[in-house]
Design a protein around this motif. Structure first.
Motif, PDB file in Angstrom:
ATOM      1  N   VAL A   8       0.841  -1.196   0.000  1.00 52.18           N
ATOM      2  CA  VAL A   8       0.000   0.000   0.000  1.00 52.18           C
ATOM      3  C   VAL A   8       0.879   1.250   0.000  1.00 52.18           C
ATOM      4  O   VAL A   8       0.665   2.175  -0.784  1.00 52.18           O
ATOM      5  CB  VAL A   8      -0.937   0.007   1.229  1.00 52.18           C
ATOM      6  N   LEU A   9       1.878   1.286   0.851  1.00 49.67           N
ATOM      7  CA  LEU A   9       2.752   2.446   0.932  1.00 49.67           C
ATOM      8  C   LEU A   9       3.483   2.671  -0.387  1.00 49.67           C
ATOM      9  O   LEU A   9       3.596   3.798  -0.869  1.00 49.67           O
ATOM     10  CB  LEU A   9       3.754   2.270   2.071  1.00 49.67           C
ATOM     11  N   SER A  10       3.977   1.596  -0.996  1.00 47.32           N
ATOM     12  CA  SER A  10       4.678   1.731  -2.270  1.00 47.32           C
ATOM     13  C   SER A  10       3.768   2.318  -3.330  1.00 47.32           C
ATOM     14  O   SER A  10       4.184   3.166  -4.124  1.00 47.32           O
ATOM     15  CB  SER A  10       5.199   0.362  -2.740  1.00 47.32           C
ATOM     16  N   ARG A  11       2.530   1.868  -3.359  1.00 42.37           N
ATOM     17  CA  ARG A  11       1.611   2.353  -4.391  1.00 42.37           C
ATOM     18  C   ARG A  11       1.219   3.807  -4.154  1.00 42.37           C
ATOM     19  O   ARG A  11       1.064   4.581  -5.098  1.00 42.37           O
ATOM     20  CB  ARG A  11       0.371   1.449  -4.437  1.00 42.37           C
ATOM     21  N   ILE A  12       1.053   4.173  -2.881  1.00 48.66           N
ATOM     22  CA  ILE A  12       0.721   5.562  -2.572  1.00 48.66           C
ATOM     23  C   ILE A  12       1.876   6.481  -2.984  1.00 48.66           C
ATOM     24  O   ILE A  12       1.683   7.524  -3.602  1.00 48.66           O
ATOM     25  CB  ILE A  12       0.417   5.726  -1.073  1.00 48.66           C
ATOM     26  N   LEU A 199       8.897  10.666   3.170  1.00 53.72           N
ATOM     27  CA  LEU A 199       7.461  10.457   3.342  1.00 53.72           C
ATOM     28  C   LEU A 199       7.173   9.069   3.895  1.00 53.72           C
ATOM     29  O   LEU A 199       6.294   8.898   4.753  1.00 53.72           O
ATOM     30  CB  LEU A 199       6.737  10.646   2.010  1.00 53.72           C
ATOM     31  N   GLY A 200       7.908   8.069   3.416  1.00 53.24           N
ATOM     32  CA  GLY A 200       7.700   6.715   3.921  1.00 53.24           C
ATOM     33  C   GLY A 200       7.991   6.618   5.400  1.00 53.24           C
ATOM     34  O   GLY A 200       7.232   5.998   6.157  1.00 53.24           O
ATOM     35  N   GLU A 201       9.083   7.239   5.839  1.00 54.59           N
ATOM     36  CA  GLU A 201       9.426   7.216   7.263  1.00 54.59           C
ATOM     37  C   GLU A 201       8.340   7.895   8.090  1.00 54.59           C
ATOM     38  O   GLU A 201       7.937   7.400   9.145  1.00 54.59           O
ATOM     39  CB  GLU A 201      10.772   7.912   7.481  1.00 54.59           C
ATOM     40  N   TYR A 202       7.844   9.018   7.595  1.00 55.86           N
ATOM     41  CA  TYR A 202       6.792   9.730   8.321  1.00 55.86           C
ATOM     42  C   TYR A 202       5.496   8.918   8.366  1.00 55.86           C
ATOM     43  O   TYR A 202       4.869   8.777   9.420  1.00 55.86           O
ATOM     44  CB  TYR A 202       6.525  11.089   7.673  1.00 55.86           C
ATOM     45  N   LEU A 203       5.089   8.377   7.217  1.00 53.91           N
ATOM     46  CA  LEU A 203       3.811   7.661   7.157  1.00 53.91           C
ATOM     47  C   LEU A 203       3.844   6.350   7.926  1.00 53.91           C
ATOM     48  O   LEU A 203       2.805   5.875   8.395  1.00 53.91           O
ATOM     49  CB  LEU A 203       3.429   7.404   5.694  1.00 53.91           C
ATOM     50  N   ARG A 204       5.024   5.753   8.066  1.00 53.38           N
ATOM     51  CA  ARG A 204       5.133   4.516   8.837  1.00 53.38           C
ATOM     52  C   ARG A 204       5.109   4.755  10.339  1.00 53.38           C
ATOM     53  O   ARG A 204       4.879   3.841  11.124  1.00 53.38           O
ATOM     54  CB  ARG A 204       6.423   3.768   8.460  1.00 53.38           C
ATOM     55  N   THR A 205       5.380   5.980  10.752  1.00 54.37           N
ATOM     56  CA  THR A 205       5.407   6.301  12.182  1.00 54.37           C
ATOM     57  C   THR A 205       3.994   6.229  12.755  1.00 54.37           C
ATOM     58  O   THR A 205       3.070   6.793  12.176  1.00 54.37           O
ATOM     59  CB  THR A 205       5.977   7.716  12.413  1.00 54.37           C
ATOM     60  N   PRO A 206       3.796   5.532  13.896  1.00 52.02           N
ATOM     61  CA  PRO A 206       2.453   5.462  14.490  1.00 52.02           C
ATOM     62  C   PRO A 206       1.889   6.847  14.770  1.00 52.02           C
ATOM     63  O   PRO A 206       2.624   7.790  15.073  1.00 52.02           O
ATOM     64  CB  PRO A 206       2.689   4.690  15.800  1.00 52.02           C
ATOM     65  N   ALA A 207       0.571   6.975  14.670  1.00 54.83           N
ATOM     66  CA  ALA A 207      -0.084   8.277  14.822  1.00 54.83           C
ATOM     67  C   ALA A 207       0.251   8.936  16.152  1.00 54.83           C
ATOM     68  O   ALA A 207       0.458  10.147  16.236  1.00 54.83           O
ATOM     69  CB  ALA A 207      -1.599   8.119  14.672  1.00 54.83           C
ATOM     70  N   ASN A 215      -3.064   9.097   9.304  1.00 54.07           N
ATOM     71  CA  ASN A 215      -2.913   9.104   7.851  1.00 54.07           C
ATOM     72  C   ASN A 215      -3.539   7.845   7.279  1.00 54.07           C
ATOM     73  O   ASN A 215      -4.061   6.990   8.003  1.00 54.07           O
ATOM     74  CB  ASN A 215      -1.449   9.269   7.443  1.00 54.07           C
ATOM     75  N   VAL A 216      -3.475   7.722   5.974  1.00 54.09           N
ATOM     76  CA  VAL A 216      -4.194   6.653   5.291  1.00 54.09           C
ATOM     77  C   VAL A 216      -3.749   5.264   5.744  1.00 54.09           C
ATOM     78  O   VAL A 216      -4.546   4.331   5.759  1.00 54.09           O
ATOM     79  CB  VAL A 216      -4.027   6.815   3.758  1.00 54.09           C
ATOM     80  N   LEU A 217      -2.496   5.104   6.149  1.00 49.74           N
ATOM     81  CA  LEU A 217      -2.026   3.795   6.577  1.00 49.74           C
ATOM     82  C   LEU A 217      -2.618   3.377   7.921  1.00 49.74           C
ATOM     83  O   LEU A 217      -2.547   2.206   8.296  1.00 49.74           O
ATOM     84  CB  LEU A 217      -0.495   3.773   6.662  1.00 49.74           C
ATOM     85  N   ASP A 218      -3.189   4.333   8.664  1.00 52.94           N
ATOM     86  CA  ASP A 218      -3.807   4.008   9.941  1.00 52.94           C
ATOM     87  C   ASP A 218      -5.179   3.348   9.774  1.00 52.94           C
ATOM     88  O   ASP A 218      -5.751   2.860  10.738  1.00 52.94           O
ATOM     89  CB  ASP A 218      -3.956   5.269  10.805  1.00 52.94           C
TER      90      ASP A 218
END
Length: 325
Positions: A8-12, A199-207, A215-218
């Protein structure tokens, strides 16, 4: 269709591609304070030597240490300074750049010394500020995740990746200063990699650790729907079909999507398709009909109308402009 979280992260992040990049190296002797009125696209900064302060317009000043990575995903107006409160001594970045820039902005890297009467005769070590400005596609919805804050900071003392990214950033800027053949393409592609890693590092960080909005990954359901759009933009997507991918009712899906991404699902899909179309039109010898089909339009005419409404120029004109050196 049930991609794992990393897929999902790769596609985003696959949409995060720069049209072009400009690099800069500023040797700054305290006291100094510079204000940026904002940039079109993403801005990444990193310093060596003495740290500095950054404050987005209307925000709270944040202290930045050597080799910390700073990113403004949408180039938000901001001030960088040698002190937390620079008072009235703030100089517009534009004025400084105008005096040192050669040709059109982006044609050449920028290298300059500022402060202490530009002589470098200051007691404190200077701040060596490296900057990378990435022009993203015409609209950032669908290219840069919409829920990002105006300022992202990765601390080199807390994240091993941040230190690696800082080294990459310094090498990128230093290499561009020599302007060897191919430097512009190299800067843009290396900039893409930096952008994706940050961006990947930020989006992977827990809310909770981000101390920001989710974010969308949550939300696994919304993440599945976004990944599906990115994987198959040519599909005849509807709210009902996307809600089914997310295993949610249409109402709940639309509400959650808008809350996380800031725009309705179909607007996000349209923006992603347009950014994908713009990327493909920048490639040599591509046919507009092929781009229309790849982005889910039944005819070249319908695609051309949508593209011109979204980007402001026809696909033919955009293609022509992209091929002009």
């Amino acid at each position: 269709m049930n991609p794992g979280p990393h897929d999902v992260l790769s596609r985003i992040l696959s949409a995060c591609k720069a049209e072009r990049a400009v690099t800069a190296s500023f040797r700054l002797h305290a006291p100094w304070a510079l204000h940026s009125a904002g940039t079109e696209g993403a801005l990444i900064r990193m310093c060596t030597g003495t740290g500095y302060w950054i404050c987005t317009d209307g925000g709270t000043p944040v202290e930045i240490g050597p080799r910390d990575i700073v990113m403004l995903p949408r180039g938000t107006p901001h001030t960088v300074a040698s002190t937390r409160d620079p008072g009235d001594g703030v100089v517009p970045f534009a004025d400084l750049l105008k005096a040192h820039m050669i040709g059109r902005h982006g044609d050449h890297p920028i290298e300059l010394t500022y402060g202490a009467d530009d002589t470098g005769s200051a007691d404190a070590p200077p701040t060596q500020l490296f900057s990378l400005h990435l022009w993203m596609p015409a609209l950032d919805v669908g290219a840069i995740p919409a829920e990002l804050p105006p300022l992202i900071v990765l601390r080199s003392g807390e994240l091993p990746l941040a230190h690696t990214l800082a080294n990459t950033m310094e090498l990128l800027v230093q290499d561009s200063l020599s302007q060897r053949p191919g430097w512009q393409l190299s800067a843009a592609r290396m900039g893409d990699l930096l952008l994706v890693h940050i961006l990947g590092e930020y989006l992977r960080t827990p809310a909770a650790a981000r101390q920001g909005t989710p974010n969308v990954l949550d939300d696994p359901g919304i993440a599945r729907a976004v990944a599906a759009m990115h994987e198959a933009p040519q599909q005849d997507w509807s709210i009902a079909r996307l809600a089914a991918v997310a295993y949610l009712s249409r109402t709940v899906f639309a509400e959650r999507f808008c809350a996380l991404l800031g725009v309705p699902p179909m607007q996000y899909l349209s923006a992603f398709r347009m950014n994908l179309a713009a990327e493909r039109l920048r490639q040599p010898r591509v046919r507009i009909a092929e781009v229309a089909e790849a982005t889910g339009y039944a005819s070249e005419k319908a695609f051309s109308r949508a593209f011109q409404r979204w980007i402001g120029v026809s696909p033919t004109q955009y293609q022509r402009d992209a091929s002009t050196p």
